[in-house]
Design an enzyme around this catalytic site. Structure first.
Site, PDB file in Angstrom:
ATOM      1  N   LYS A  71     135.234 -44.097 -16.336  1.00 25.33           N
ATOM      2  CA  LYS A  71     135.659 -42.733 -16.688  1.00 25.33           C
ATOM      3  C   LYS A  71     136.827 -42.758 -17.655  1.00 25.33           C
ATOM      4  CE  LYS A  71     133.403 -40.103 -13.228  1.00 25.33           C
ATOM      5  NZ  LYS A  71     133.411 -39.362 -11.989  1.00 25.33           N
ATOM      6  N   ARG A  76     130.343 -44.867  -6.490  1.00 19.42           N
ATOM      7  CA  ARG A  76     129.256 -44.638  -7.459  1.00 19.42           C
ATOM      8  C   ARG A  76     129.608 -45.400  -8.731  1.00 19.42           C
ATOM      9  NH1 ARG A  76     128.262 -41.081 -11.556  1.00 19.42           N
ATOM     10  NH2 ARG A  76     126.166 -40.209 -11.711  1.00 19.42           N
TER      11      ARG A  76
HETATM   12  N1  HH2 Z   1     130.543 -38.473 -11.817  1.00 23.14           N
HETATM   13  C1  HH2 Z   1     129.622 -38.256 -12.779  1.00 23.14           C
HETATM   14  C2  HH2 Z   1     128.364 -37.723 -12.465  1.00 23.14           C
HETATM   15  N2  HH2 Z   1     128.052 -37.423 -11.182  1.00 23.14           N
HETATM   16  N3  HH2 Z   1     128.647 -37.322  -8.902  1.00 23.14           N
HETATM   17  C3  HH2 Z   1     129.553 -37.490  -7.928  1.00 23.14           C
HETATM   18  N4  HH2 Z   1     129.264 -37.152  -6.664  1.00 23.14           N
HETATM   19  N5  HH2 Z   1     130.802 -38.017  -8.185  1.00 23.14           N
HETATM   20  C4  HH2 Z   1     131.177 -38.361  -9.444  1.00 23.14           C
HETATM   21  O1  HH2 Z   1     132.329 -38.808  -9.630  1.00 23.14           O
HETATM   22  C5  HH2 Z   1     130.238 -38.171 -10.520  1.00 23.14           C
HETATM   23  C6  HH2 Z   1     128.962 -37.632 -10.197  1.00 23.14           C
HETATM   24  C7  HH2 Z   1     129.956 -38.567 -14.212  1.00 23.14           C
HETATM   25  O2  HH2 Z   1     129.711 -39.878 -14.529  1.00 23.14           O
HETATM   26  P1  HH2 Z   1     128.447 -40.461 -15.326  1.00 23.14           P
HETATM   27  O3  HH2 Z   1     127.214 -40.388 -14.499  1.00 23.14           O
HETATM   28  O4  HH2 Z   1     128.826 -41.808 -15.809  1.00 23.14           O
HETATM   29  O5  HH2 Z   1     128.311 -39.560 -16.624  1.00 23.14           O
HETATM   30  P2  HH2 Z   1     127.467 -38.266 -17.031  1.00 23.14           P
HETATM   31  O6  HH2 Z   1     127.857 -37.113 -16.189  1.00 23.14           O
HETATM   32  O7  HH2 Z   1     127.866 -38.059 -18.482  1.00 23.14           O
HETATM   33  O8  HH2 Z   1     126.013 -38.576 -16.900  1.00 23.14           O
END
Ligand code: HH2
Length: 278
Positions: free
Chosen positions: A220, A254
């Site tokens: 992040k 995650r």
């Molecule tokens: N972070 C992201 C997406 N979903 N769900 C939960 N429960 N907690 C989190 O911290 C979280 C989440 C964002 O990360 P990422 O999947 O890498 O990116 P994107 O939203 O751009 O797909």
């Protein structure tokens, strides 16, 4: 330990592997749009030690545009259908929309990961309850488009804790089982680096709500700001944050780099006095 639909169980601390089927996710956007590549990547993550896989068809990075439900389903369902018979572990689907959750749960998903914490779609909690599924209730403010300007707190830990308590009450009221709720402080969602740091350092306070706590720190922007942006810096910075999260009693982390995080989670759990699995 959490028992899920279909007699699937997850032992804590557990690693959730991220599978973003999106063109625009901030770390792996575009890499797994091809369903065959997505399936291979999920199988690799489970082989490396992921106890859960989280499939997402809508990026929630700051500024991301909303994806119509039809498009989200077109991305997520073929991968879910191909994976379900090949995976022994529970599959989570990252969505804010009840219609996407409904289709995913019908195809065998065990958990719904709602980053809006039930704020986006009023039908979400009822849908999860109807299937007897598990629900990840994450804290955020606004939407990915508006959240950056909502990152103002006097006491971020207590404000996030109270908001999660209210969101969990909505889930319970809609009939979601108490034993199938997971809470998440939403690292990076309407939070600045300083807020993320305070939340990670005081994560054990959220465990006082008596629900398993999940945390997503992997790659992040606060990791980029603090540790650096090249691949090693991102992995090691994420590892340090994962270690602190597990040390402070996170039940699920995650992550993108499952193989790299397995020894990190094992060591942090051992240092925290948790169960050591070998
Ligand atoms: N972070 C992201 C997406 N979903 N769900 C939960 N429960 N907690 C989190 O911290 C979280 C989440 C964002 O990360 P990422 O999947 O890498 O990116 P994107 O939203 O751009 O797909």
């Amino acid at each position: 330990m959490m028992r899920l639909r279909g007699n699937l169980t997850v032992h804590f601390p557990a690693i959730m592997g991220i599978l973003n089927i999106t063109p625009d996710s901030f770390s792996d956007g575009g890499r797994y749009l091809d369903p065959a590549r997505a399936v291979d990547h999920a199988l690799e993550m489970v082989d490396a030690g992921a106890a859960l896989v989280d499939i997402g068809g809508e990026s929630t990075r700051p500024g991301a545009l909303e994806v119509p439900a039809q498009e989200e389903l077109r991305r997520v369902l073929p991968v879910l259908r191909a994976l379900r018979p090949r995976l022994q572990c529970p599959i989570s689907v990252d969505t804010r929309k009840a219609s996407v959750a409904e289709a995913a749960l019908s195809e065998g998903a065990s958990l719904i990961n709602d980053v809006s914490g039930l704020q986006f779609d009023p039908a979400m909690a009822g849908t999860v309850a109807r299937f007897g599924a598990a629900l990840i209730v994450m804290h955020m403010r606004g939407t990915p488009q508006t959240m950056a300007r909502m990152a103002r707190y006097r006491d971020v830990v207590n404000e996030v804790k109270s908001a999660l308590e209210r969101q969990v009450a909505c889930a319970l009221e809609a009939g979601v089982s108490r034993s199938r709720i997971i809470i998440d402080p939403g690292i990076g969602f309407a939070k600045k680096a300083s807020h993320n740091i305070k939340l990670l350092a005081a994560l054990h306070k959220l465990t006082e709500l008596n629900y398993p706590v999940m945390v997503g720190v992997s790659r992040k922007s606060f990791v980029k700001q603090i540790s650096g942006t090249n691949s090693d810096e991102l992995t090691l910075g994420s590892a340090a944050a994962v270690a602190v999260a597990v040390f402070n009693r996170a039940a699920i982390v995650r992550v993108h780099d499952v193989r790299a995080m397995v020894p990190v989670v094992k060591m942090a759990a051992a240092l925290a006095g948790g169960r050591v699995s070998s």
